[in-house]
Structures are given as C-alpha cells and as structure tokens.
Scaffold this motif. Structure first.
Motif, PDB file in Angstrom:
ATOM      1  N   ILE A  15       0.598  -1.210  -0.045  1.00  0.00           N
ATOM      2  CA  ILE A  15      -0.019   0.002  -0.018  1.00  0.00           C
ATOM      3  C   ILE A  15       0.862   1.394  -0.009  1.00  0.00           C
ATOM      4  N   GLU A  16       2.064   1.409   0.820  1.00  0.00           N
ATOM      5  CA  GLU A  16       2.770   2.693   0.863  1.00  0.00           C
ATOM      6  C   GLU A  16       3.498   2.780  -0.321  1.00  0.00           C
ATOM      7  N   ALA A  17       3.784   1.549  -1.279  1.00  0.00           N
ATOM      8  CA  ALA A  17       4.650   1.565  -2.446  1.00  0.00           C
ATOM      9  C   ALA A  17       3.579   1.890  -3.469  1.00  0.00           C
ATOM     10  N   GLY A  18       2.165   1.993  -3.420  1.00  0.00           N
ATOM     11  CA  GLY A  18       1.291   2.199  -4.309  1.00  0.00           C
ATOM     12  C   GLY A  18       0.950   1.212  -5.315  1.00  0.00           C
ATOM     13  N   THR A  19       1.431  -0.128  -4.811  1.00  0.00           N
ATOM     14  CA  THR A  19       1.008  -1.195  -5.558  1.00  0.00           C
ATOM     15  C   THR A  19      -0.136  -1.664  -5.339  1.00  0.00           C
ATOM     16  N   TRP A  20      -0.845  -1.531  -4.070  1.00  0.00           N
ATOM     17  CA  TRP A  20      -2.191  -1.696  -3.521  1.00  0.00           C
ATOM     18  C   TRP A  20      -2.773  -0.791  -3.163  1.00  0.00           C
ATOM     19  N   ALA A  21      -3.948  -0.460  -3.533  1.00  0.00           N
ATOM     20  CA  ALA A  21      -4.812   0.835  -3.098  1.00  0.00           C
ATOM     21  C   ALA A  21      -6.183   0.740  -3.387  1.00  0.00           C
ATOM     22  N   LEU A  22      -6.925   1.532  -2.718  1.00  0.00           N
ATOM     23  CA  LEU A  22      -8.513   1.656  -2.635  1.00  0.00           C
ATOM     24  C   LEU A  22      -8.730   2.587  -4.065  1.00  0.00           C
ATOM     25  N   ASN A  23      -9.202   2.017  -5.268  1.00  0.00           N
ATOM     26  CA  ASN A  23      -9.657   3.068  -6.068  1.00  0.00           C
ATOM     27  C   ASN A  23     -10.889   3.873  -5.651  1.00  0.00           C
ATOM     28  N   THR A  24     -10.518   5.339  -5.956  1.00  0.00           N
ATOM     29  CA  THR A  24     -11.258   6.143  -5.466  1.00  0.00           C
ATOM     30  C   THR A  24     -11.734   7.116  -6.835  1.00  0.00           C
ATOM     31  N   LEU A  25     -12.805   7.763  -6.373  1.00  0.00           N
ATOM     32  CA  LEU A  25     -13.212   8.938  -7.303  1.00  0.00           C
ATOM     33  C   LEU A  25     -13.584  10.171  -6.451  1.00  0.00           C
ATOM     34  N   ILE A  26     -13.081  11.306  -6.874  1.00  0.00           N
ATOM     35  CA  ILE A  26     -13.396  12.348  -6.176  1.00  0.00           C
ATOM     36  C   ILE A  26     -14.768  12.965  -6.885  1.00  0.00           C
ATOM     37  N   VAL A  27     -15.689  13.076  -6.280  1.00  0.00           N
ATOM     38  CA  VAL A  27     -17.198  13.829  -6.523  1.00  0.00           C
ATOM     39  C   VAL A  27     -16.942  15.290  -6.753  1.00  0.00           C
ATOM     40  N   GLY A  28     -16.659  15.851  -7.652  1.00  0.00           N
ATOM     41  CA  GLY A  28     -16.391  17.267  -7.804  1.00  0.00           C
ATOM     42  C   GLY A  28     -15.161  17.828  -8.972  1.00  0.00           C
ATOM     43  N   THR A  29     -15.482  18.898  -9.232  1.00  0.00           N
ATOM     44  CA  THR A  29     -14.249  19.208 -10.198  1.00  0.00           C
ATOM     45  C   THR A  29     -13.969  20.587  -9.918  1.00  0.00           C
ATOM     46  N   GLY A  30     -13.003  21.004 -10.645  1.00  0.00           N
ATOM     47  CA  GLY A  30     -12.410  22.530 -10.389  1.00  0.00           C
ATOM     48  C   GLY A  30     -11.293  22.480  -9.611  1.00  0.00           C
ATOM     49  N   GLU A  31     -10.687  23.746  -9.148  1.00  0.00           N
ATOM     50  CA  GLU A  31      -9.277  24.039  -8.514  1.00  0.00           C
ATOM     51  C   GLU A  31      -9.430  22.976  -7.338  1.00  0.00           C
ATOM     52  N   ASP A  32     -10.780  23.357  -6.431  1.00  0.00           N
ATOM     53  CA  ASP A  32     -10.537  22.852  -5.110  1.00  0.00           C
ATOM     54  C   ASP A  32     -10.468  21.130  -5.027  1.00  0.00           C
ATOM     55  N   ALA A  33     -11.146  20.546  -6.164  1.00  0.00           N
ATOM     56  CA  ALA A  33     -10.954  18.938  -6.402  1.00  0.00           C
ATOM     57  C   ALA A  33      -9.505  18.775  -6.742  1.00  0.00           C
ATOM     58  N   GLU A  34      -8.978  19.569  -7.583  1.00  0.00           N
ATOM     59  CA  GLU A  34      -7.488  19.235  -7.971  1.00  0.00           C
ATOM     60  C   GLU A  34      -6.633  19.429  -6.428  1.00  0.00           C
ATOM     61  N   ALA A  35      -6.923  20.478  -5.860  1.00  0.00           N
ATOM     62  CA  ALA A  35      -6.073  20.706  -4.411  1.00  0.00           C
ATOM     63  C   ALA A  35      -6.438  19.161  -3.498  1.00  0.00           C
ATOM     64  N   LEU A  36      -7.514  18.931  -3.429  1.00  0.00           N
ATOM     65  CA  LEU A  36      -7.874  17.597  -2.774  1.00  0.00           C
ATOM     66  C   LEU A  36      -7.202  16.484  -3.376  1.00  0.00           C
TER      67      LEU A  36
END
Length: 471
Positions: free
Chosen positions: A145-166
């Motif tokens: 998980i720390e190496a990024g090999t395993w992770a929980l696929n996630t979607l950010i619900v929102g767009t724009g600059e704030d979404a990019e910052a998140l």
C-alpha cells in the motif's frame, strides 16, 4: 476474483494452517511434559491416538468460525497493528478456553498448576502461530500500500481547483490512507471540467463507471449548486454499497455528529457505513439466523390460526407483501399478515391512523400486539432484515422524509429491523411529522448500537406483544 477476495482467502488459509500448527506444537510439548501421554510409547503413537487426531482435524475448523465471528475477515486492508494485536490476543484466549473445555476437560490432573500450565501452552502456541503469520501478511500488505502497488480505487465527486487541491493532498497521504484517486465525477456544474488532470465521469453513469474501474470509495466535495445538490449527490451514492467519504464540514448536512474515518490522514467521515464493530455486525447476523429459524417454527401454528381468522374476517390473501427500502436503499418485499382491506390504498399510499377504517376488525388486534409482523422472520432469515434495526419504509414516504430530515439516509447504513427503538418508544406514525419524530429514536439507536441494546429492545418488544402497549 477481486483483490479483497484473494486477500481474505489468504488470511483464512494462513489462519487454518497456523491453528493446525498450534495444535500440533501443543500436543508435541504435552507429550514431553505429561506422564500419561508418554505411556503411548512414542510421539507418533500419541499423535495418532483417535482423540488427538480429532482435535487436530476439527479444532482448526471450529476456530475459523471464531475468527470470522470476531470480525477479523470483515475488512482485510488498512488493518492497524494495535487492532490486529488485540484481536489476535482475544482469538487466542478464546481458543485456549474452548480447547480446554472441549478437548482437555476429561484429562485433568490432580495438580492444578499442571492444568494451568497446559492452558497457558495452548494460549501461547495459538498466539505465537497466529500473530506471526498475520503480522507477516499484514506487513506485506502495508508495504504494498505504501509503495502504491495496492490501493483503494477512489473517485472525487467534484471538479475545479478545489478538487485538484484535494487530489494533491490525497496523493501525499496515499501511504497512510491507501486511496488511489483514478478520476473525478461531474455533477453537471461544468466548473473546470476541461482542465482536470484525471478523467471526468458523469454522475448519471456512476454505477457503470464504478463497476468498470472497481471503485471502493467516493470522496464528496461541496457542490456548486449548494447544500441541496450536495445532499442529493450523497443520497445517490450511498446505495452503491461503497464508502462515501466527506469532510466534517459537510457532515452537518446530514446530522450534527462527527466521527472521523482516519486520524492520521485527511479528516474524512464515512457516511455509508455505521460505526459498528465487526464483532457486533457478525454476532447480530448469527443471532438473526438462529432466532428467526426458531421463531419461524414456533410461530407457524400461530400464523395458521390467525390466517383462518383473517380469511373469516374479510376477503383477500392472508399474507400481504409490500416493497420496502432496505440497507443501502435496496428494495425488498416485506411480508406481513394482512390487516387492511384489499382496496385500502386504491387512492395511493397513506399512513394508517388509530381510527383508520381501512383496518379490518382482526387487523386492529394484530396491530395492537404486533402479530402482523410474524411473517417477517423470513425476511430476517434471508438477510433482508435484522431482528432489531430502523423501521423499513416505502420509497414514497422516504422521499418526503429526506426533504424534511436529510439525515434519514444514515439509517440505511444498517439492515432494517423487525422491531426498533423507534417502534418501541414511539410506535406507528400517522403522518410525516410523526415519522420524523420517530426517526430521532432510530438515530439514537445507531449511535449506541450494541448487542446489549438489541436485547433490551427485544425485551421491550415482548412487553408490547403481551400487553398491547408501548412504553
């Protein structure tokens, strides 16, 4: 097969082998310290003795059931070391006690200190073998998980600059939170969608997109359309049976409560899953199956007798079915003994009142003593309902409730119940205002959910059944 499923199988297999090894090691040491064991002449003869072989074969299977009941297999990723240590310690103590009463109780020696030594050896073998393999598997998963090999696929619900910052913050915290953001979800505002660094998906295609990308979590941001739009988005995501995370600042849209999902990473709250221990979840299900099985057998003659009375009282079927909305907004058919005339809702859905003319004569009796709920033990048995949980409602009334009390979405985190704190304390509601008032008791139940509370509610329900009165 999903990564979660494969990892769960790995834990189950390793636990089975580790428990086998623990039993073998205990019997190996027992042979060398116990005089009666050495009378078999050799270690091989002792280990091949029928009772010992039965212990070796049966005990690991019994313990797998105990491990499942403890909730160890519910969530196979992002396990904390402290939690794993405490759960394994509990599993080992339970296993030692169980092994003592099942396998060793007939072989007790007069020397009490010797008996204590044997129990300690069982515990020690169990703990060392179990924790060693669990530590290895969990540490390996943590490194991936720390190496990024395993992770929980996630979607950010929102767009724009704030979404990019998140997105930038979640990427920095990926080793801690294990969230791999694979895209954004547009809710129709069009705010900065063209310039996003990851693909943007339409909210109207969220189910298909989530399935194709194997999405585990959603992170919901404040929507440009305001609180009402944000609430609608949350209500749409909860039924997908995936984690729905939001900031504590947004959580006020549903309730005043705050409970963080991860104290080391981005402060997010999961509103799709109730804060219930894995042990409680599994134990509730065991209790549901056992009690409903017995109740169906015991109540069958009662249902038959009541069915005759219902038929004599009015025309129509004995068993009445109706579509209700259950856990994660999944519809199911609830079964009840019919208490109304067959044309009771010819003018559309309507809540019943104390002097409701739609209720039959026998129906008033059934409702007073809650006997019309008896067929619902079948819903409990097959997992659509629980013995205790929030009352399941129809979609027609749920839509009205969400407008008045958006936090109603929280009660759909758990299975609806045959009885509930709201039904015990408030009873049937005759209008939306009454349903909102009853909802406060359901939320109180969620805040304090435990087996002790469930048993308390069941006891009060029996009081209603026998007296015909609430409390």
């Amino acid at each position: 097969m999903t990564l979660h499923a494969r990892h769960r199988i790995l834990y189950v297999t390793a636990d089975f082998l580790a428990t086998n090894l623990a039993v073998w090691l205990f019997n190996f040491m027992r042979y060398h310290i116990e005089v009666s064991a050495r009378t078999f002449g050799s270690l091989g003869s002792f280990l091949s003795h029928t009772p010992v072989m039965v212990e070796q074969i049966a005990f690991p299977f019994v313990m797998l059931g105990m491990y499942w009941l403890s909730g160890y297999y519910n969530e196979v990723f992002m396990k904390s070391r402290l939690q794993e240590l405490s759960v394994t310690l509990g599993n080992s103590i339970t296993g030692a006690i169980l092994f003592f009463f099942v396998a060793m109780i007939n072989d007790l020696q007069p020397d009490r200190a010797h008996t204590y030594l044997l129990i300690f050896l069982v515990f020690g073998c169990m703990f060392v073998c179990l924790y060693t393999e669990r530590y290895i598997i969990t540490s390996s998963a943590k490194r991936k998980i720390e190496a990024g090999t395993w992770a929980l696929n996630t979607l950010i619900v929102g767009t724009g600059e704030d979404a990019e910052a998140l997105l930038a913050r979640l990427r920095r915290l990926q080793p801690v939170m294990g969230l791999n953001v694979v895209g954004f979800v547009s809710t129709g505002s069009g705010d900065g969608e063209a310039a996003m660094s990851l693909p943007v998906y339409d909210i109207n295609e969220i189910e298909a997109v989530s399935d194709s990308l194997v999405i585990n979590k959603y992170v919901v941001m404040p929507q440009p359309g305001g609180d009402n739009v944000t609430k609608n988005v949350i209500n749409r995501l909860i039924p997908t049976d995936r984690g729905v995370l939001m900031s504590p600042d947004l959580y006020h849209l549903l309730t005043t409560r705050v409970r963080t999902a991860n104290i080391a990473g981005e402060p997010l709250v999961d509103v799709a899953h109730a804060p219930i221990s894995d042990f409680t979840i599994n134990m509730k299900r065991v209790m549901d199956v056992v009690v409903s099985s017995i109740a169906m057998v015991v109540s069958f003659p009662v249902i038959c007798c009541l069915g005759v009375l219902i038929k004599m009282d009015s025309k129509g079927p004995v068993i009445y079915s109706q579509v209700r909305i259950g856990r994660h907004k999944k519809p199911f058919k609830i079964y009840k003994l019919r208490t109304m005339y067959t044309d009771a809702e010819s003018n559309g859905p309507a809540l019943s009142t104390p002097d409701d003319r739609r209720i039959t004569k026998i129906g008033h009796f059934l409702r007073k003593y809650r006997l019309d709920e008896l067929p619902q033990f079948w819903n409990v048995f097959i997992g659509q309902m629980s013995l205790v949980g929030p009352r399941p409602e129809r979609e027609y009334f749920i839509n009205q409730l969400l407008e008045r009390a958006p936090y109603y979405a929280l009660v759909q985190q758990v299975r609806p119940g045959l009885t509930s704190w709201g039904m015990v304390k408030y009873g049937y509601a005759s209008d939306i205002e009454g349903m909102v008032e009853r909802l406060s008791y359901e939320l109180l139940y969620l805040e304090n959910l435990s087996l002790r509370i469930d048993i308390k509610i069941i006891i009060y329900t029996f009081k209603i059944v026998f007296t015909g009165k609430g409390i």
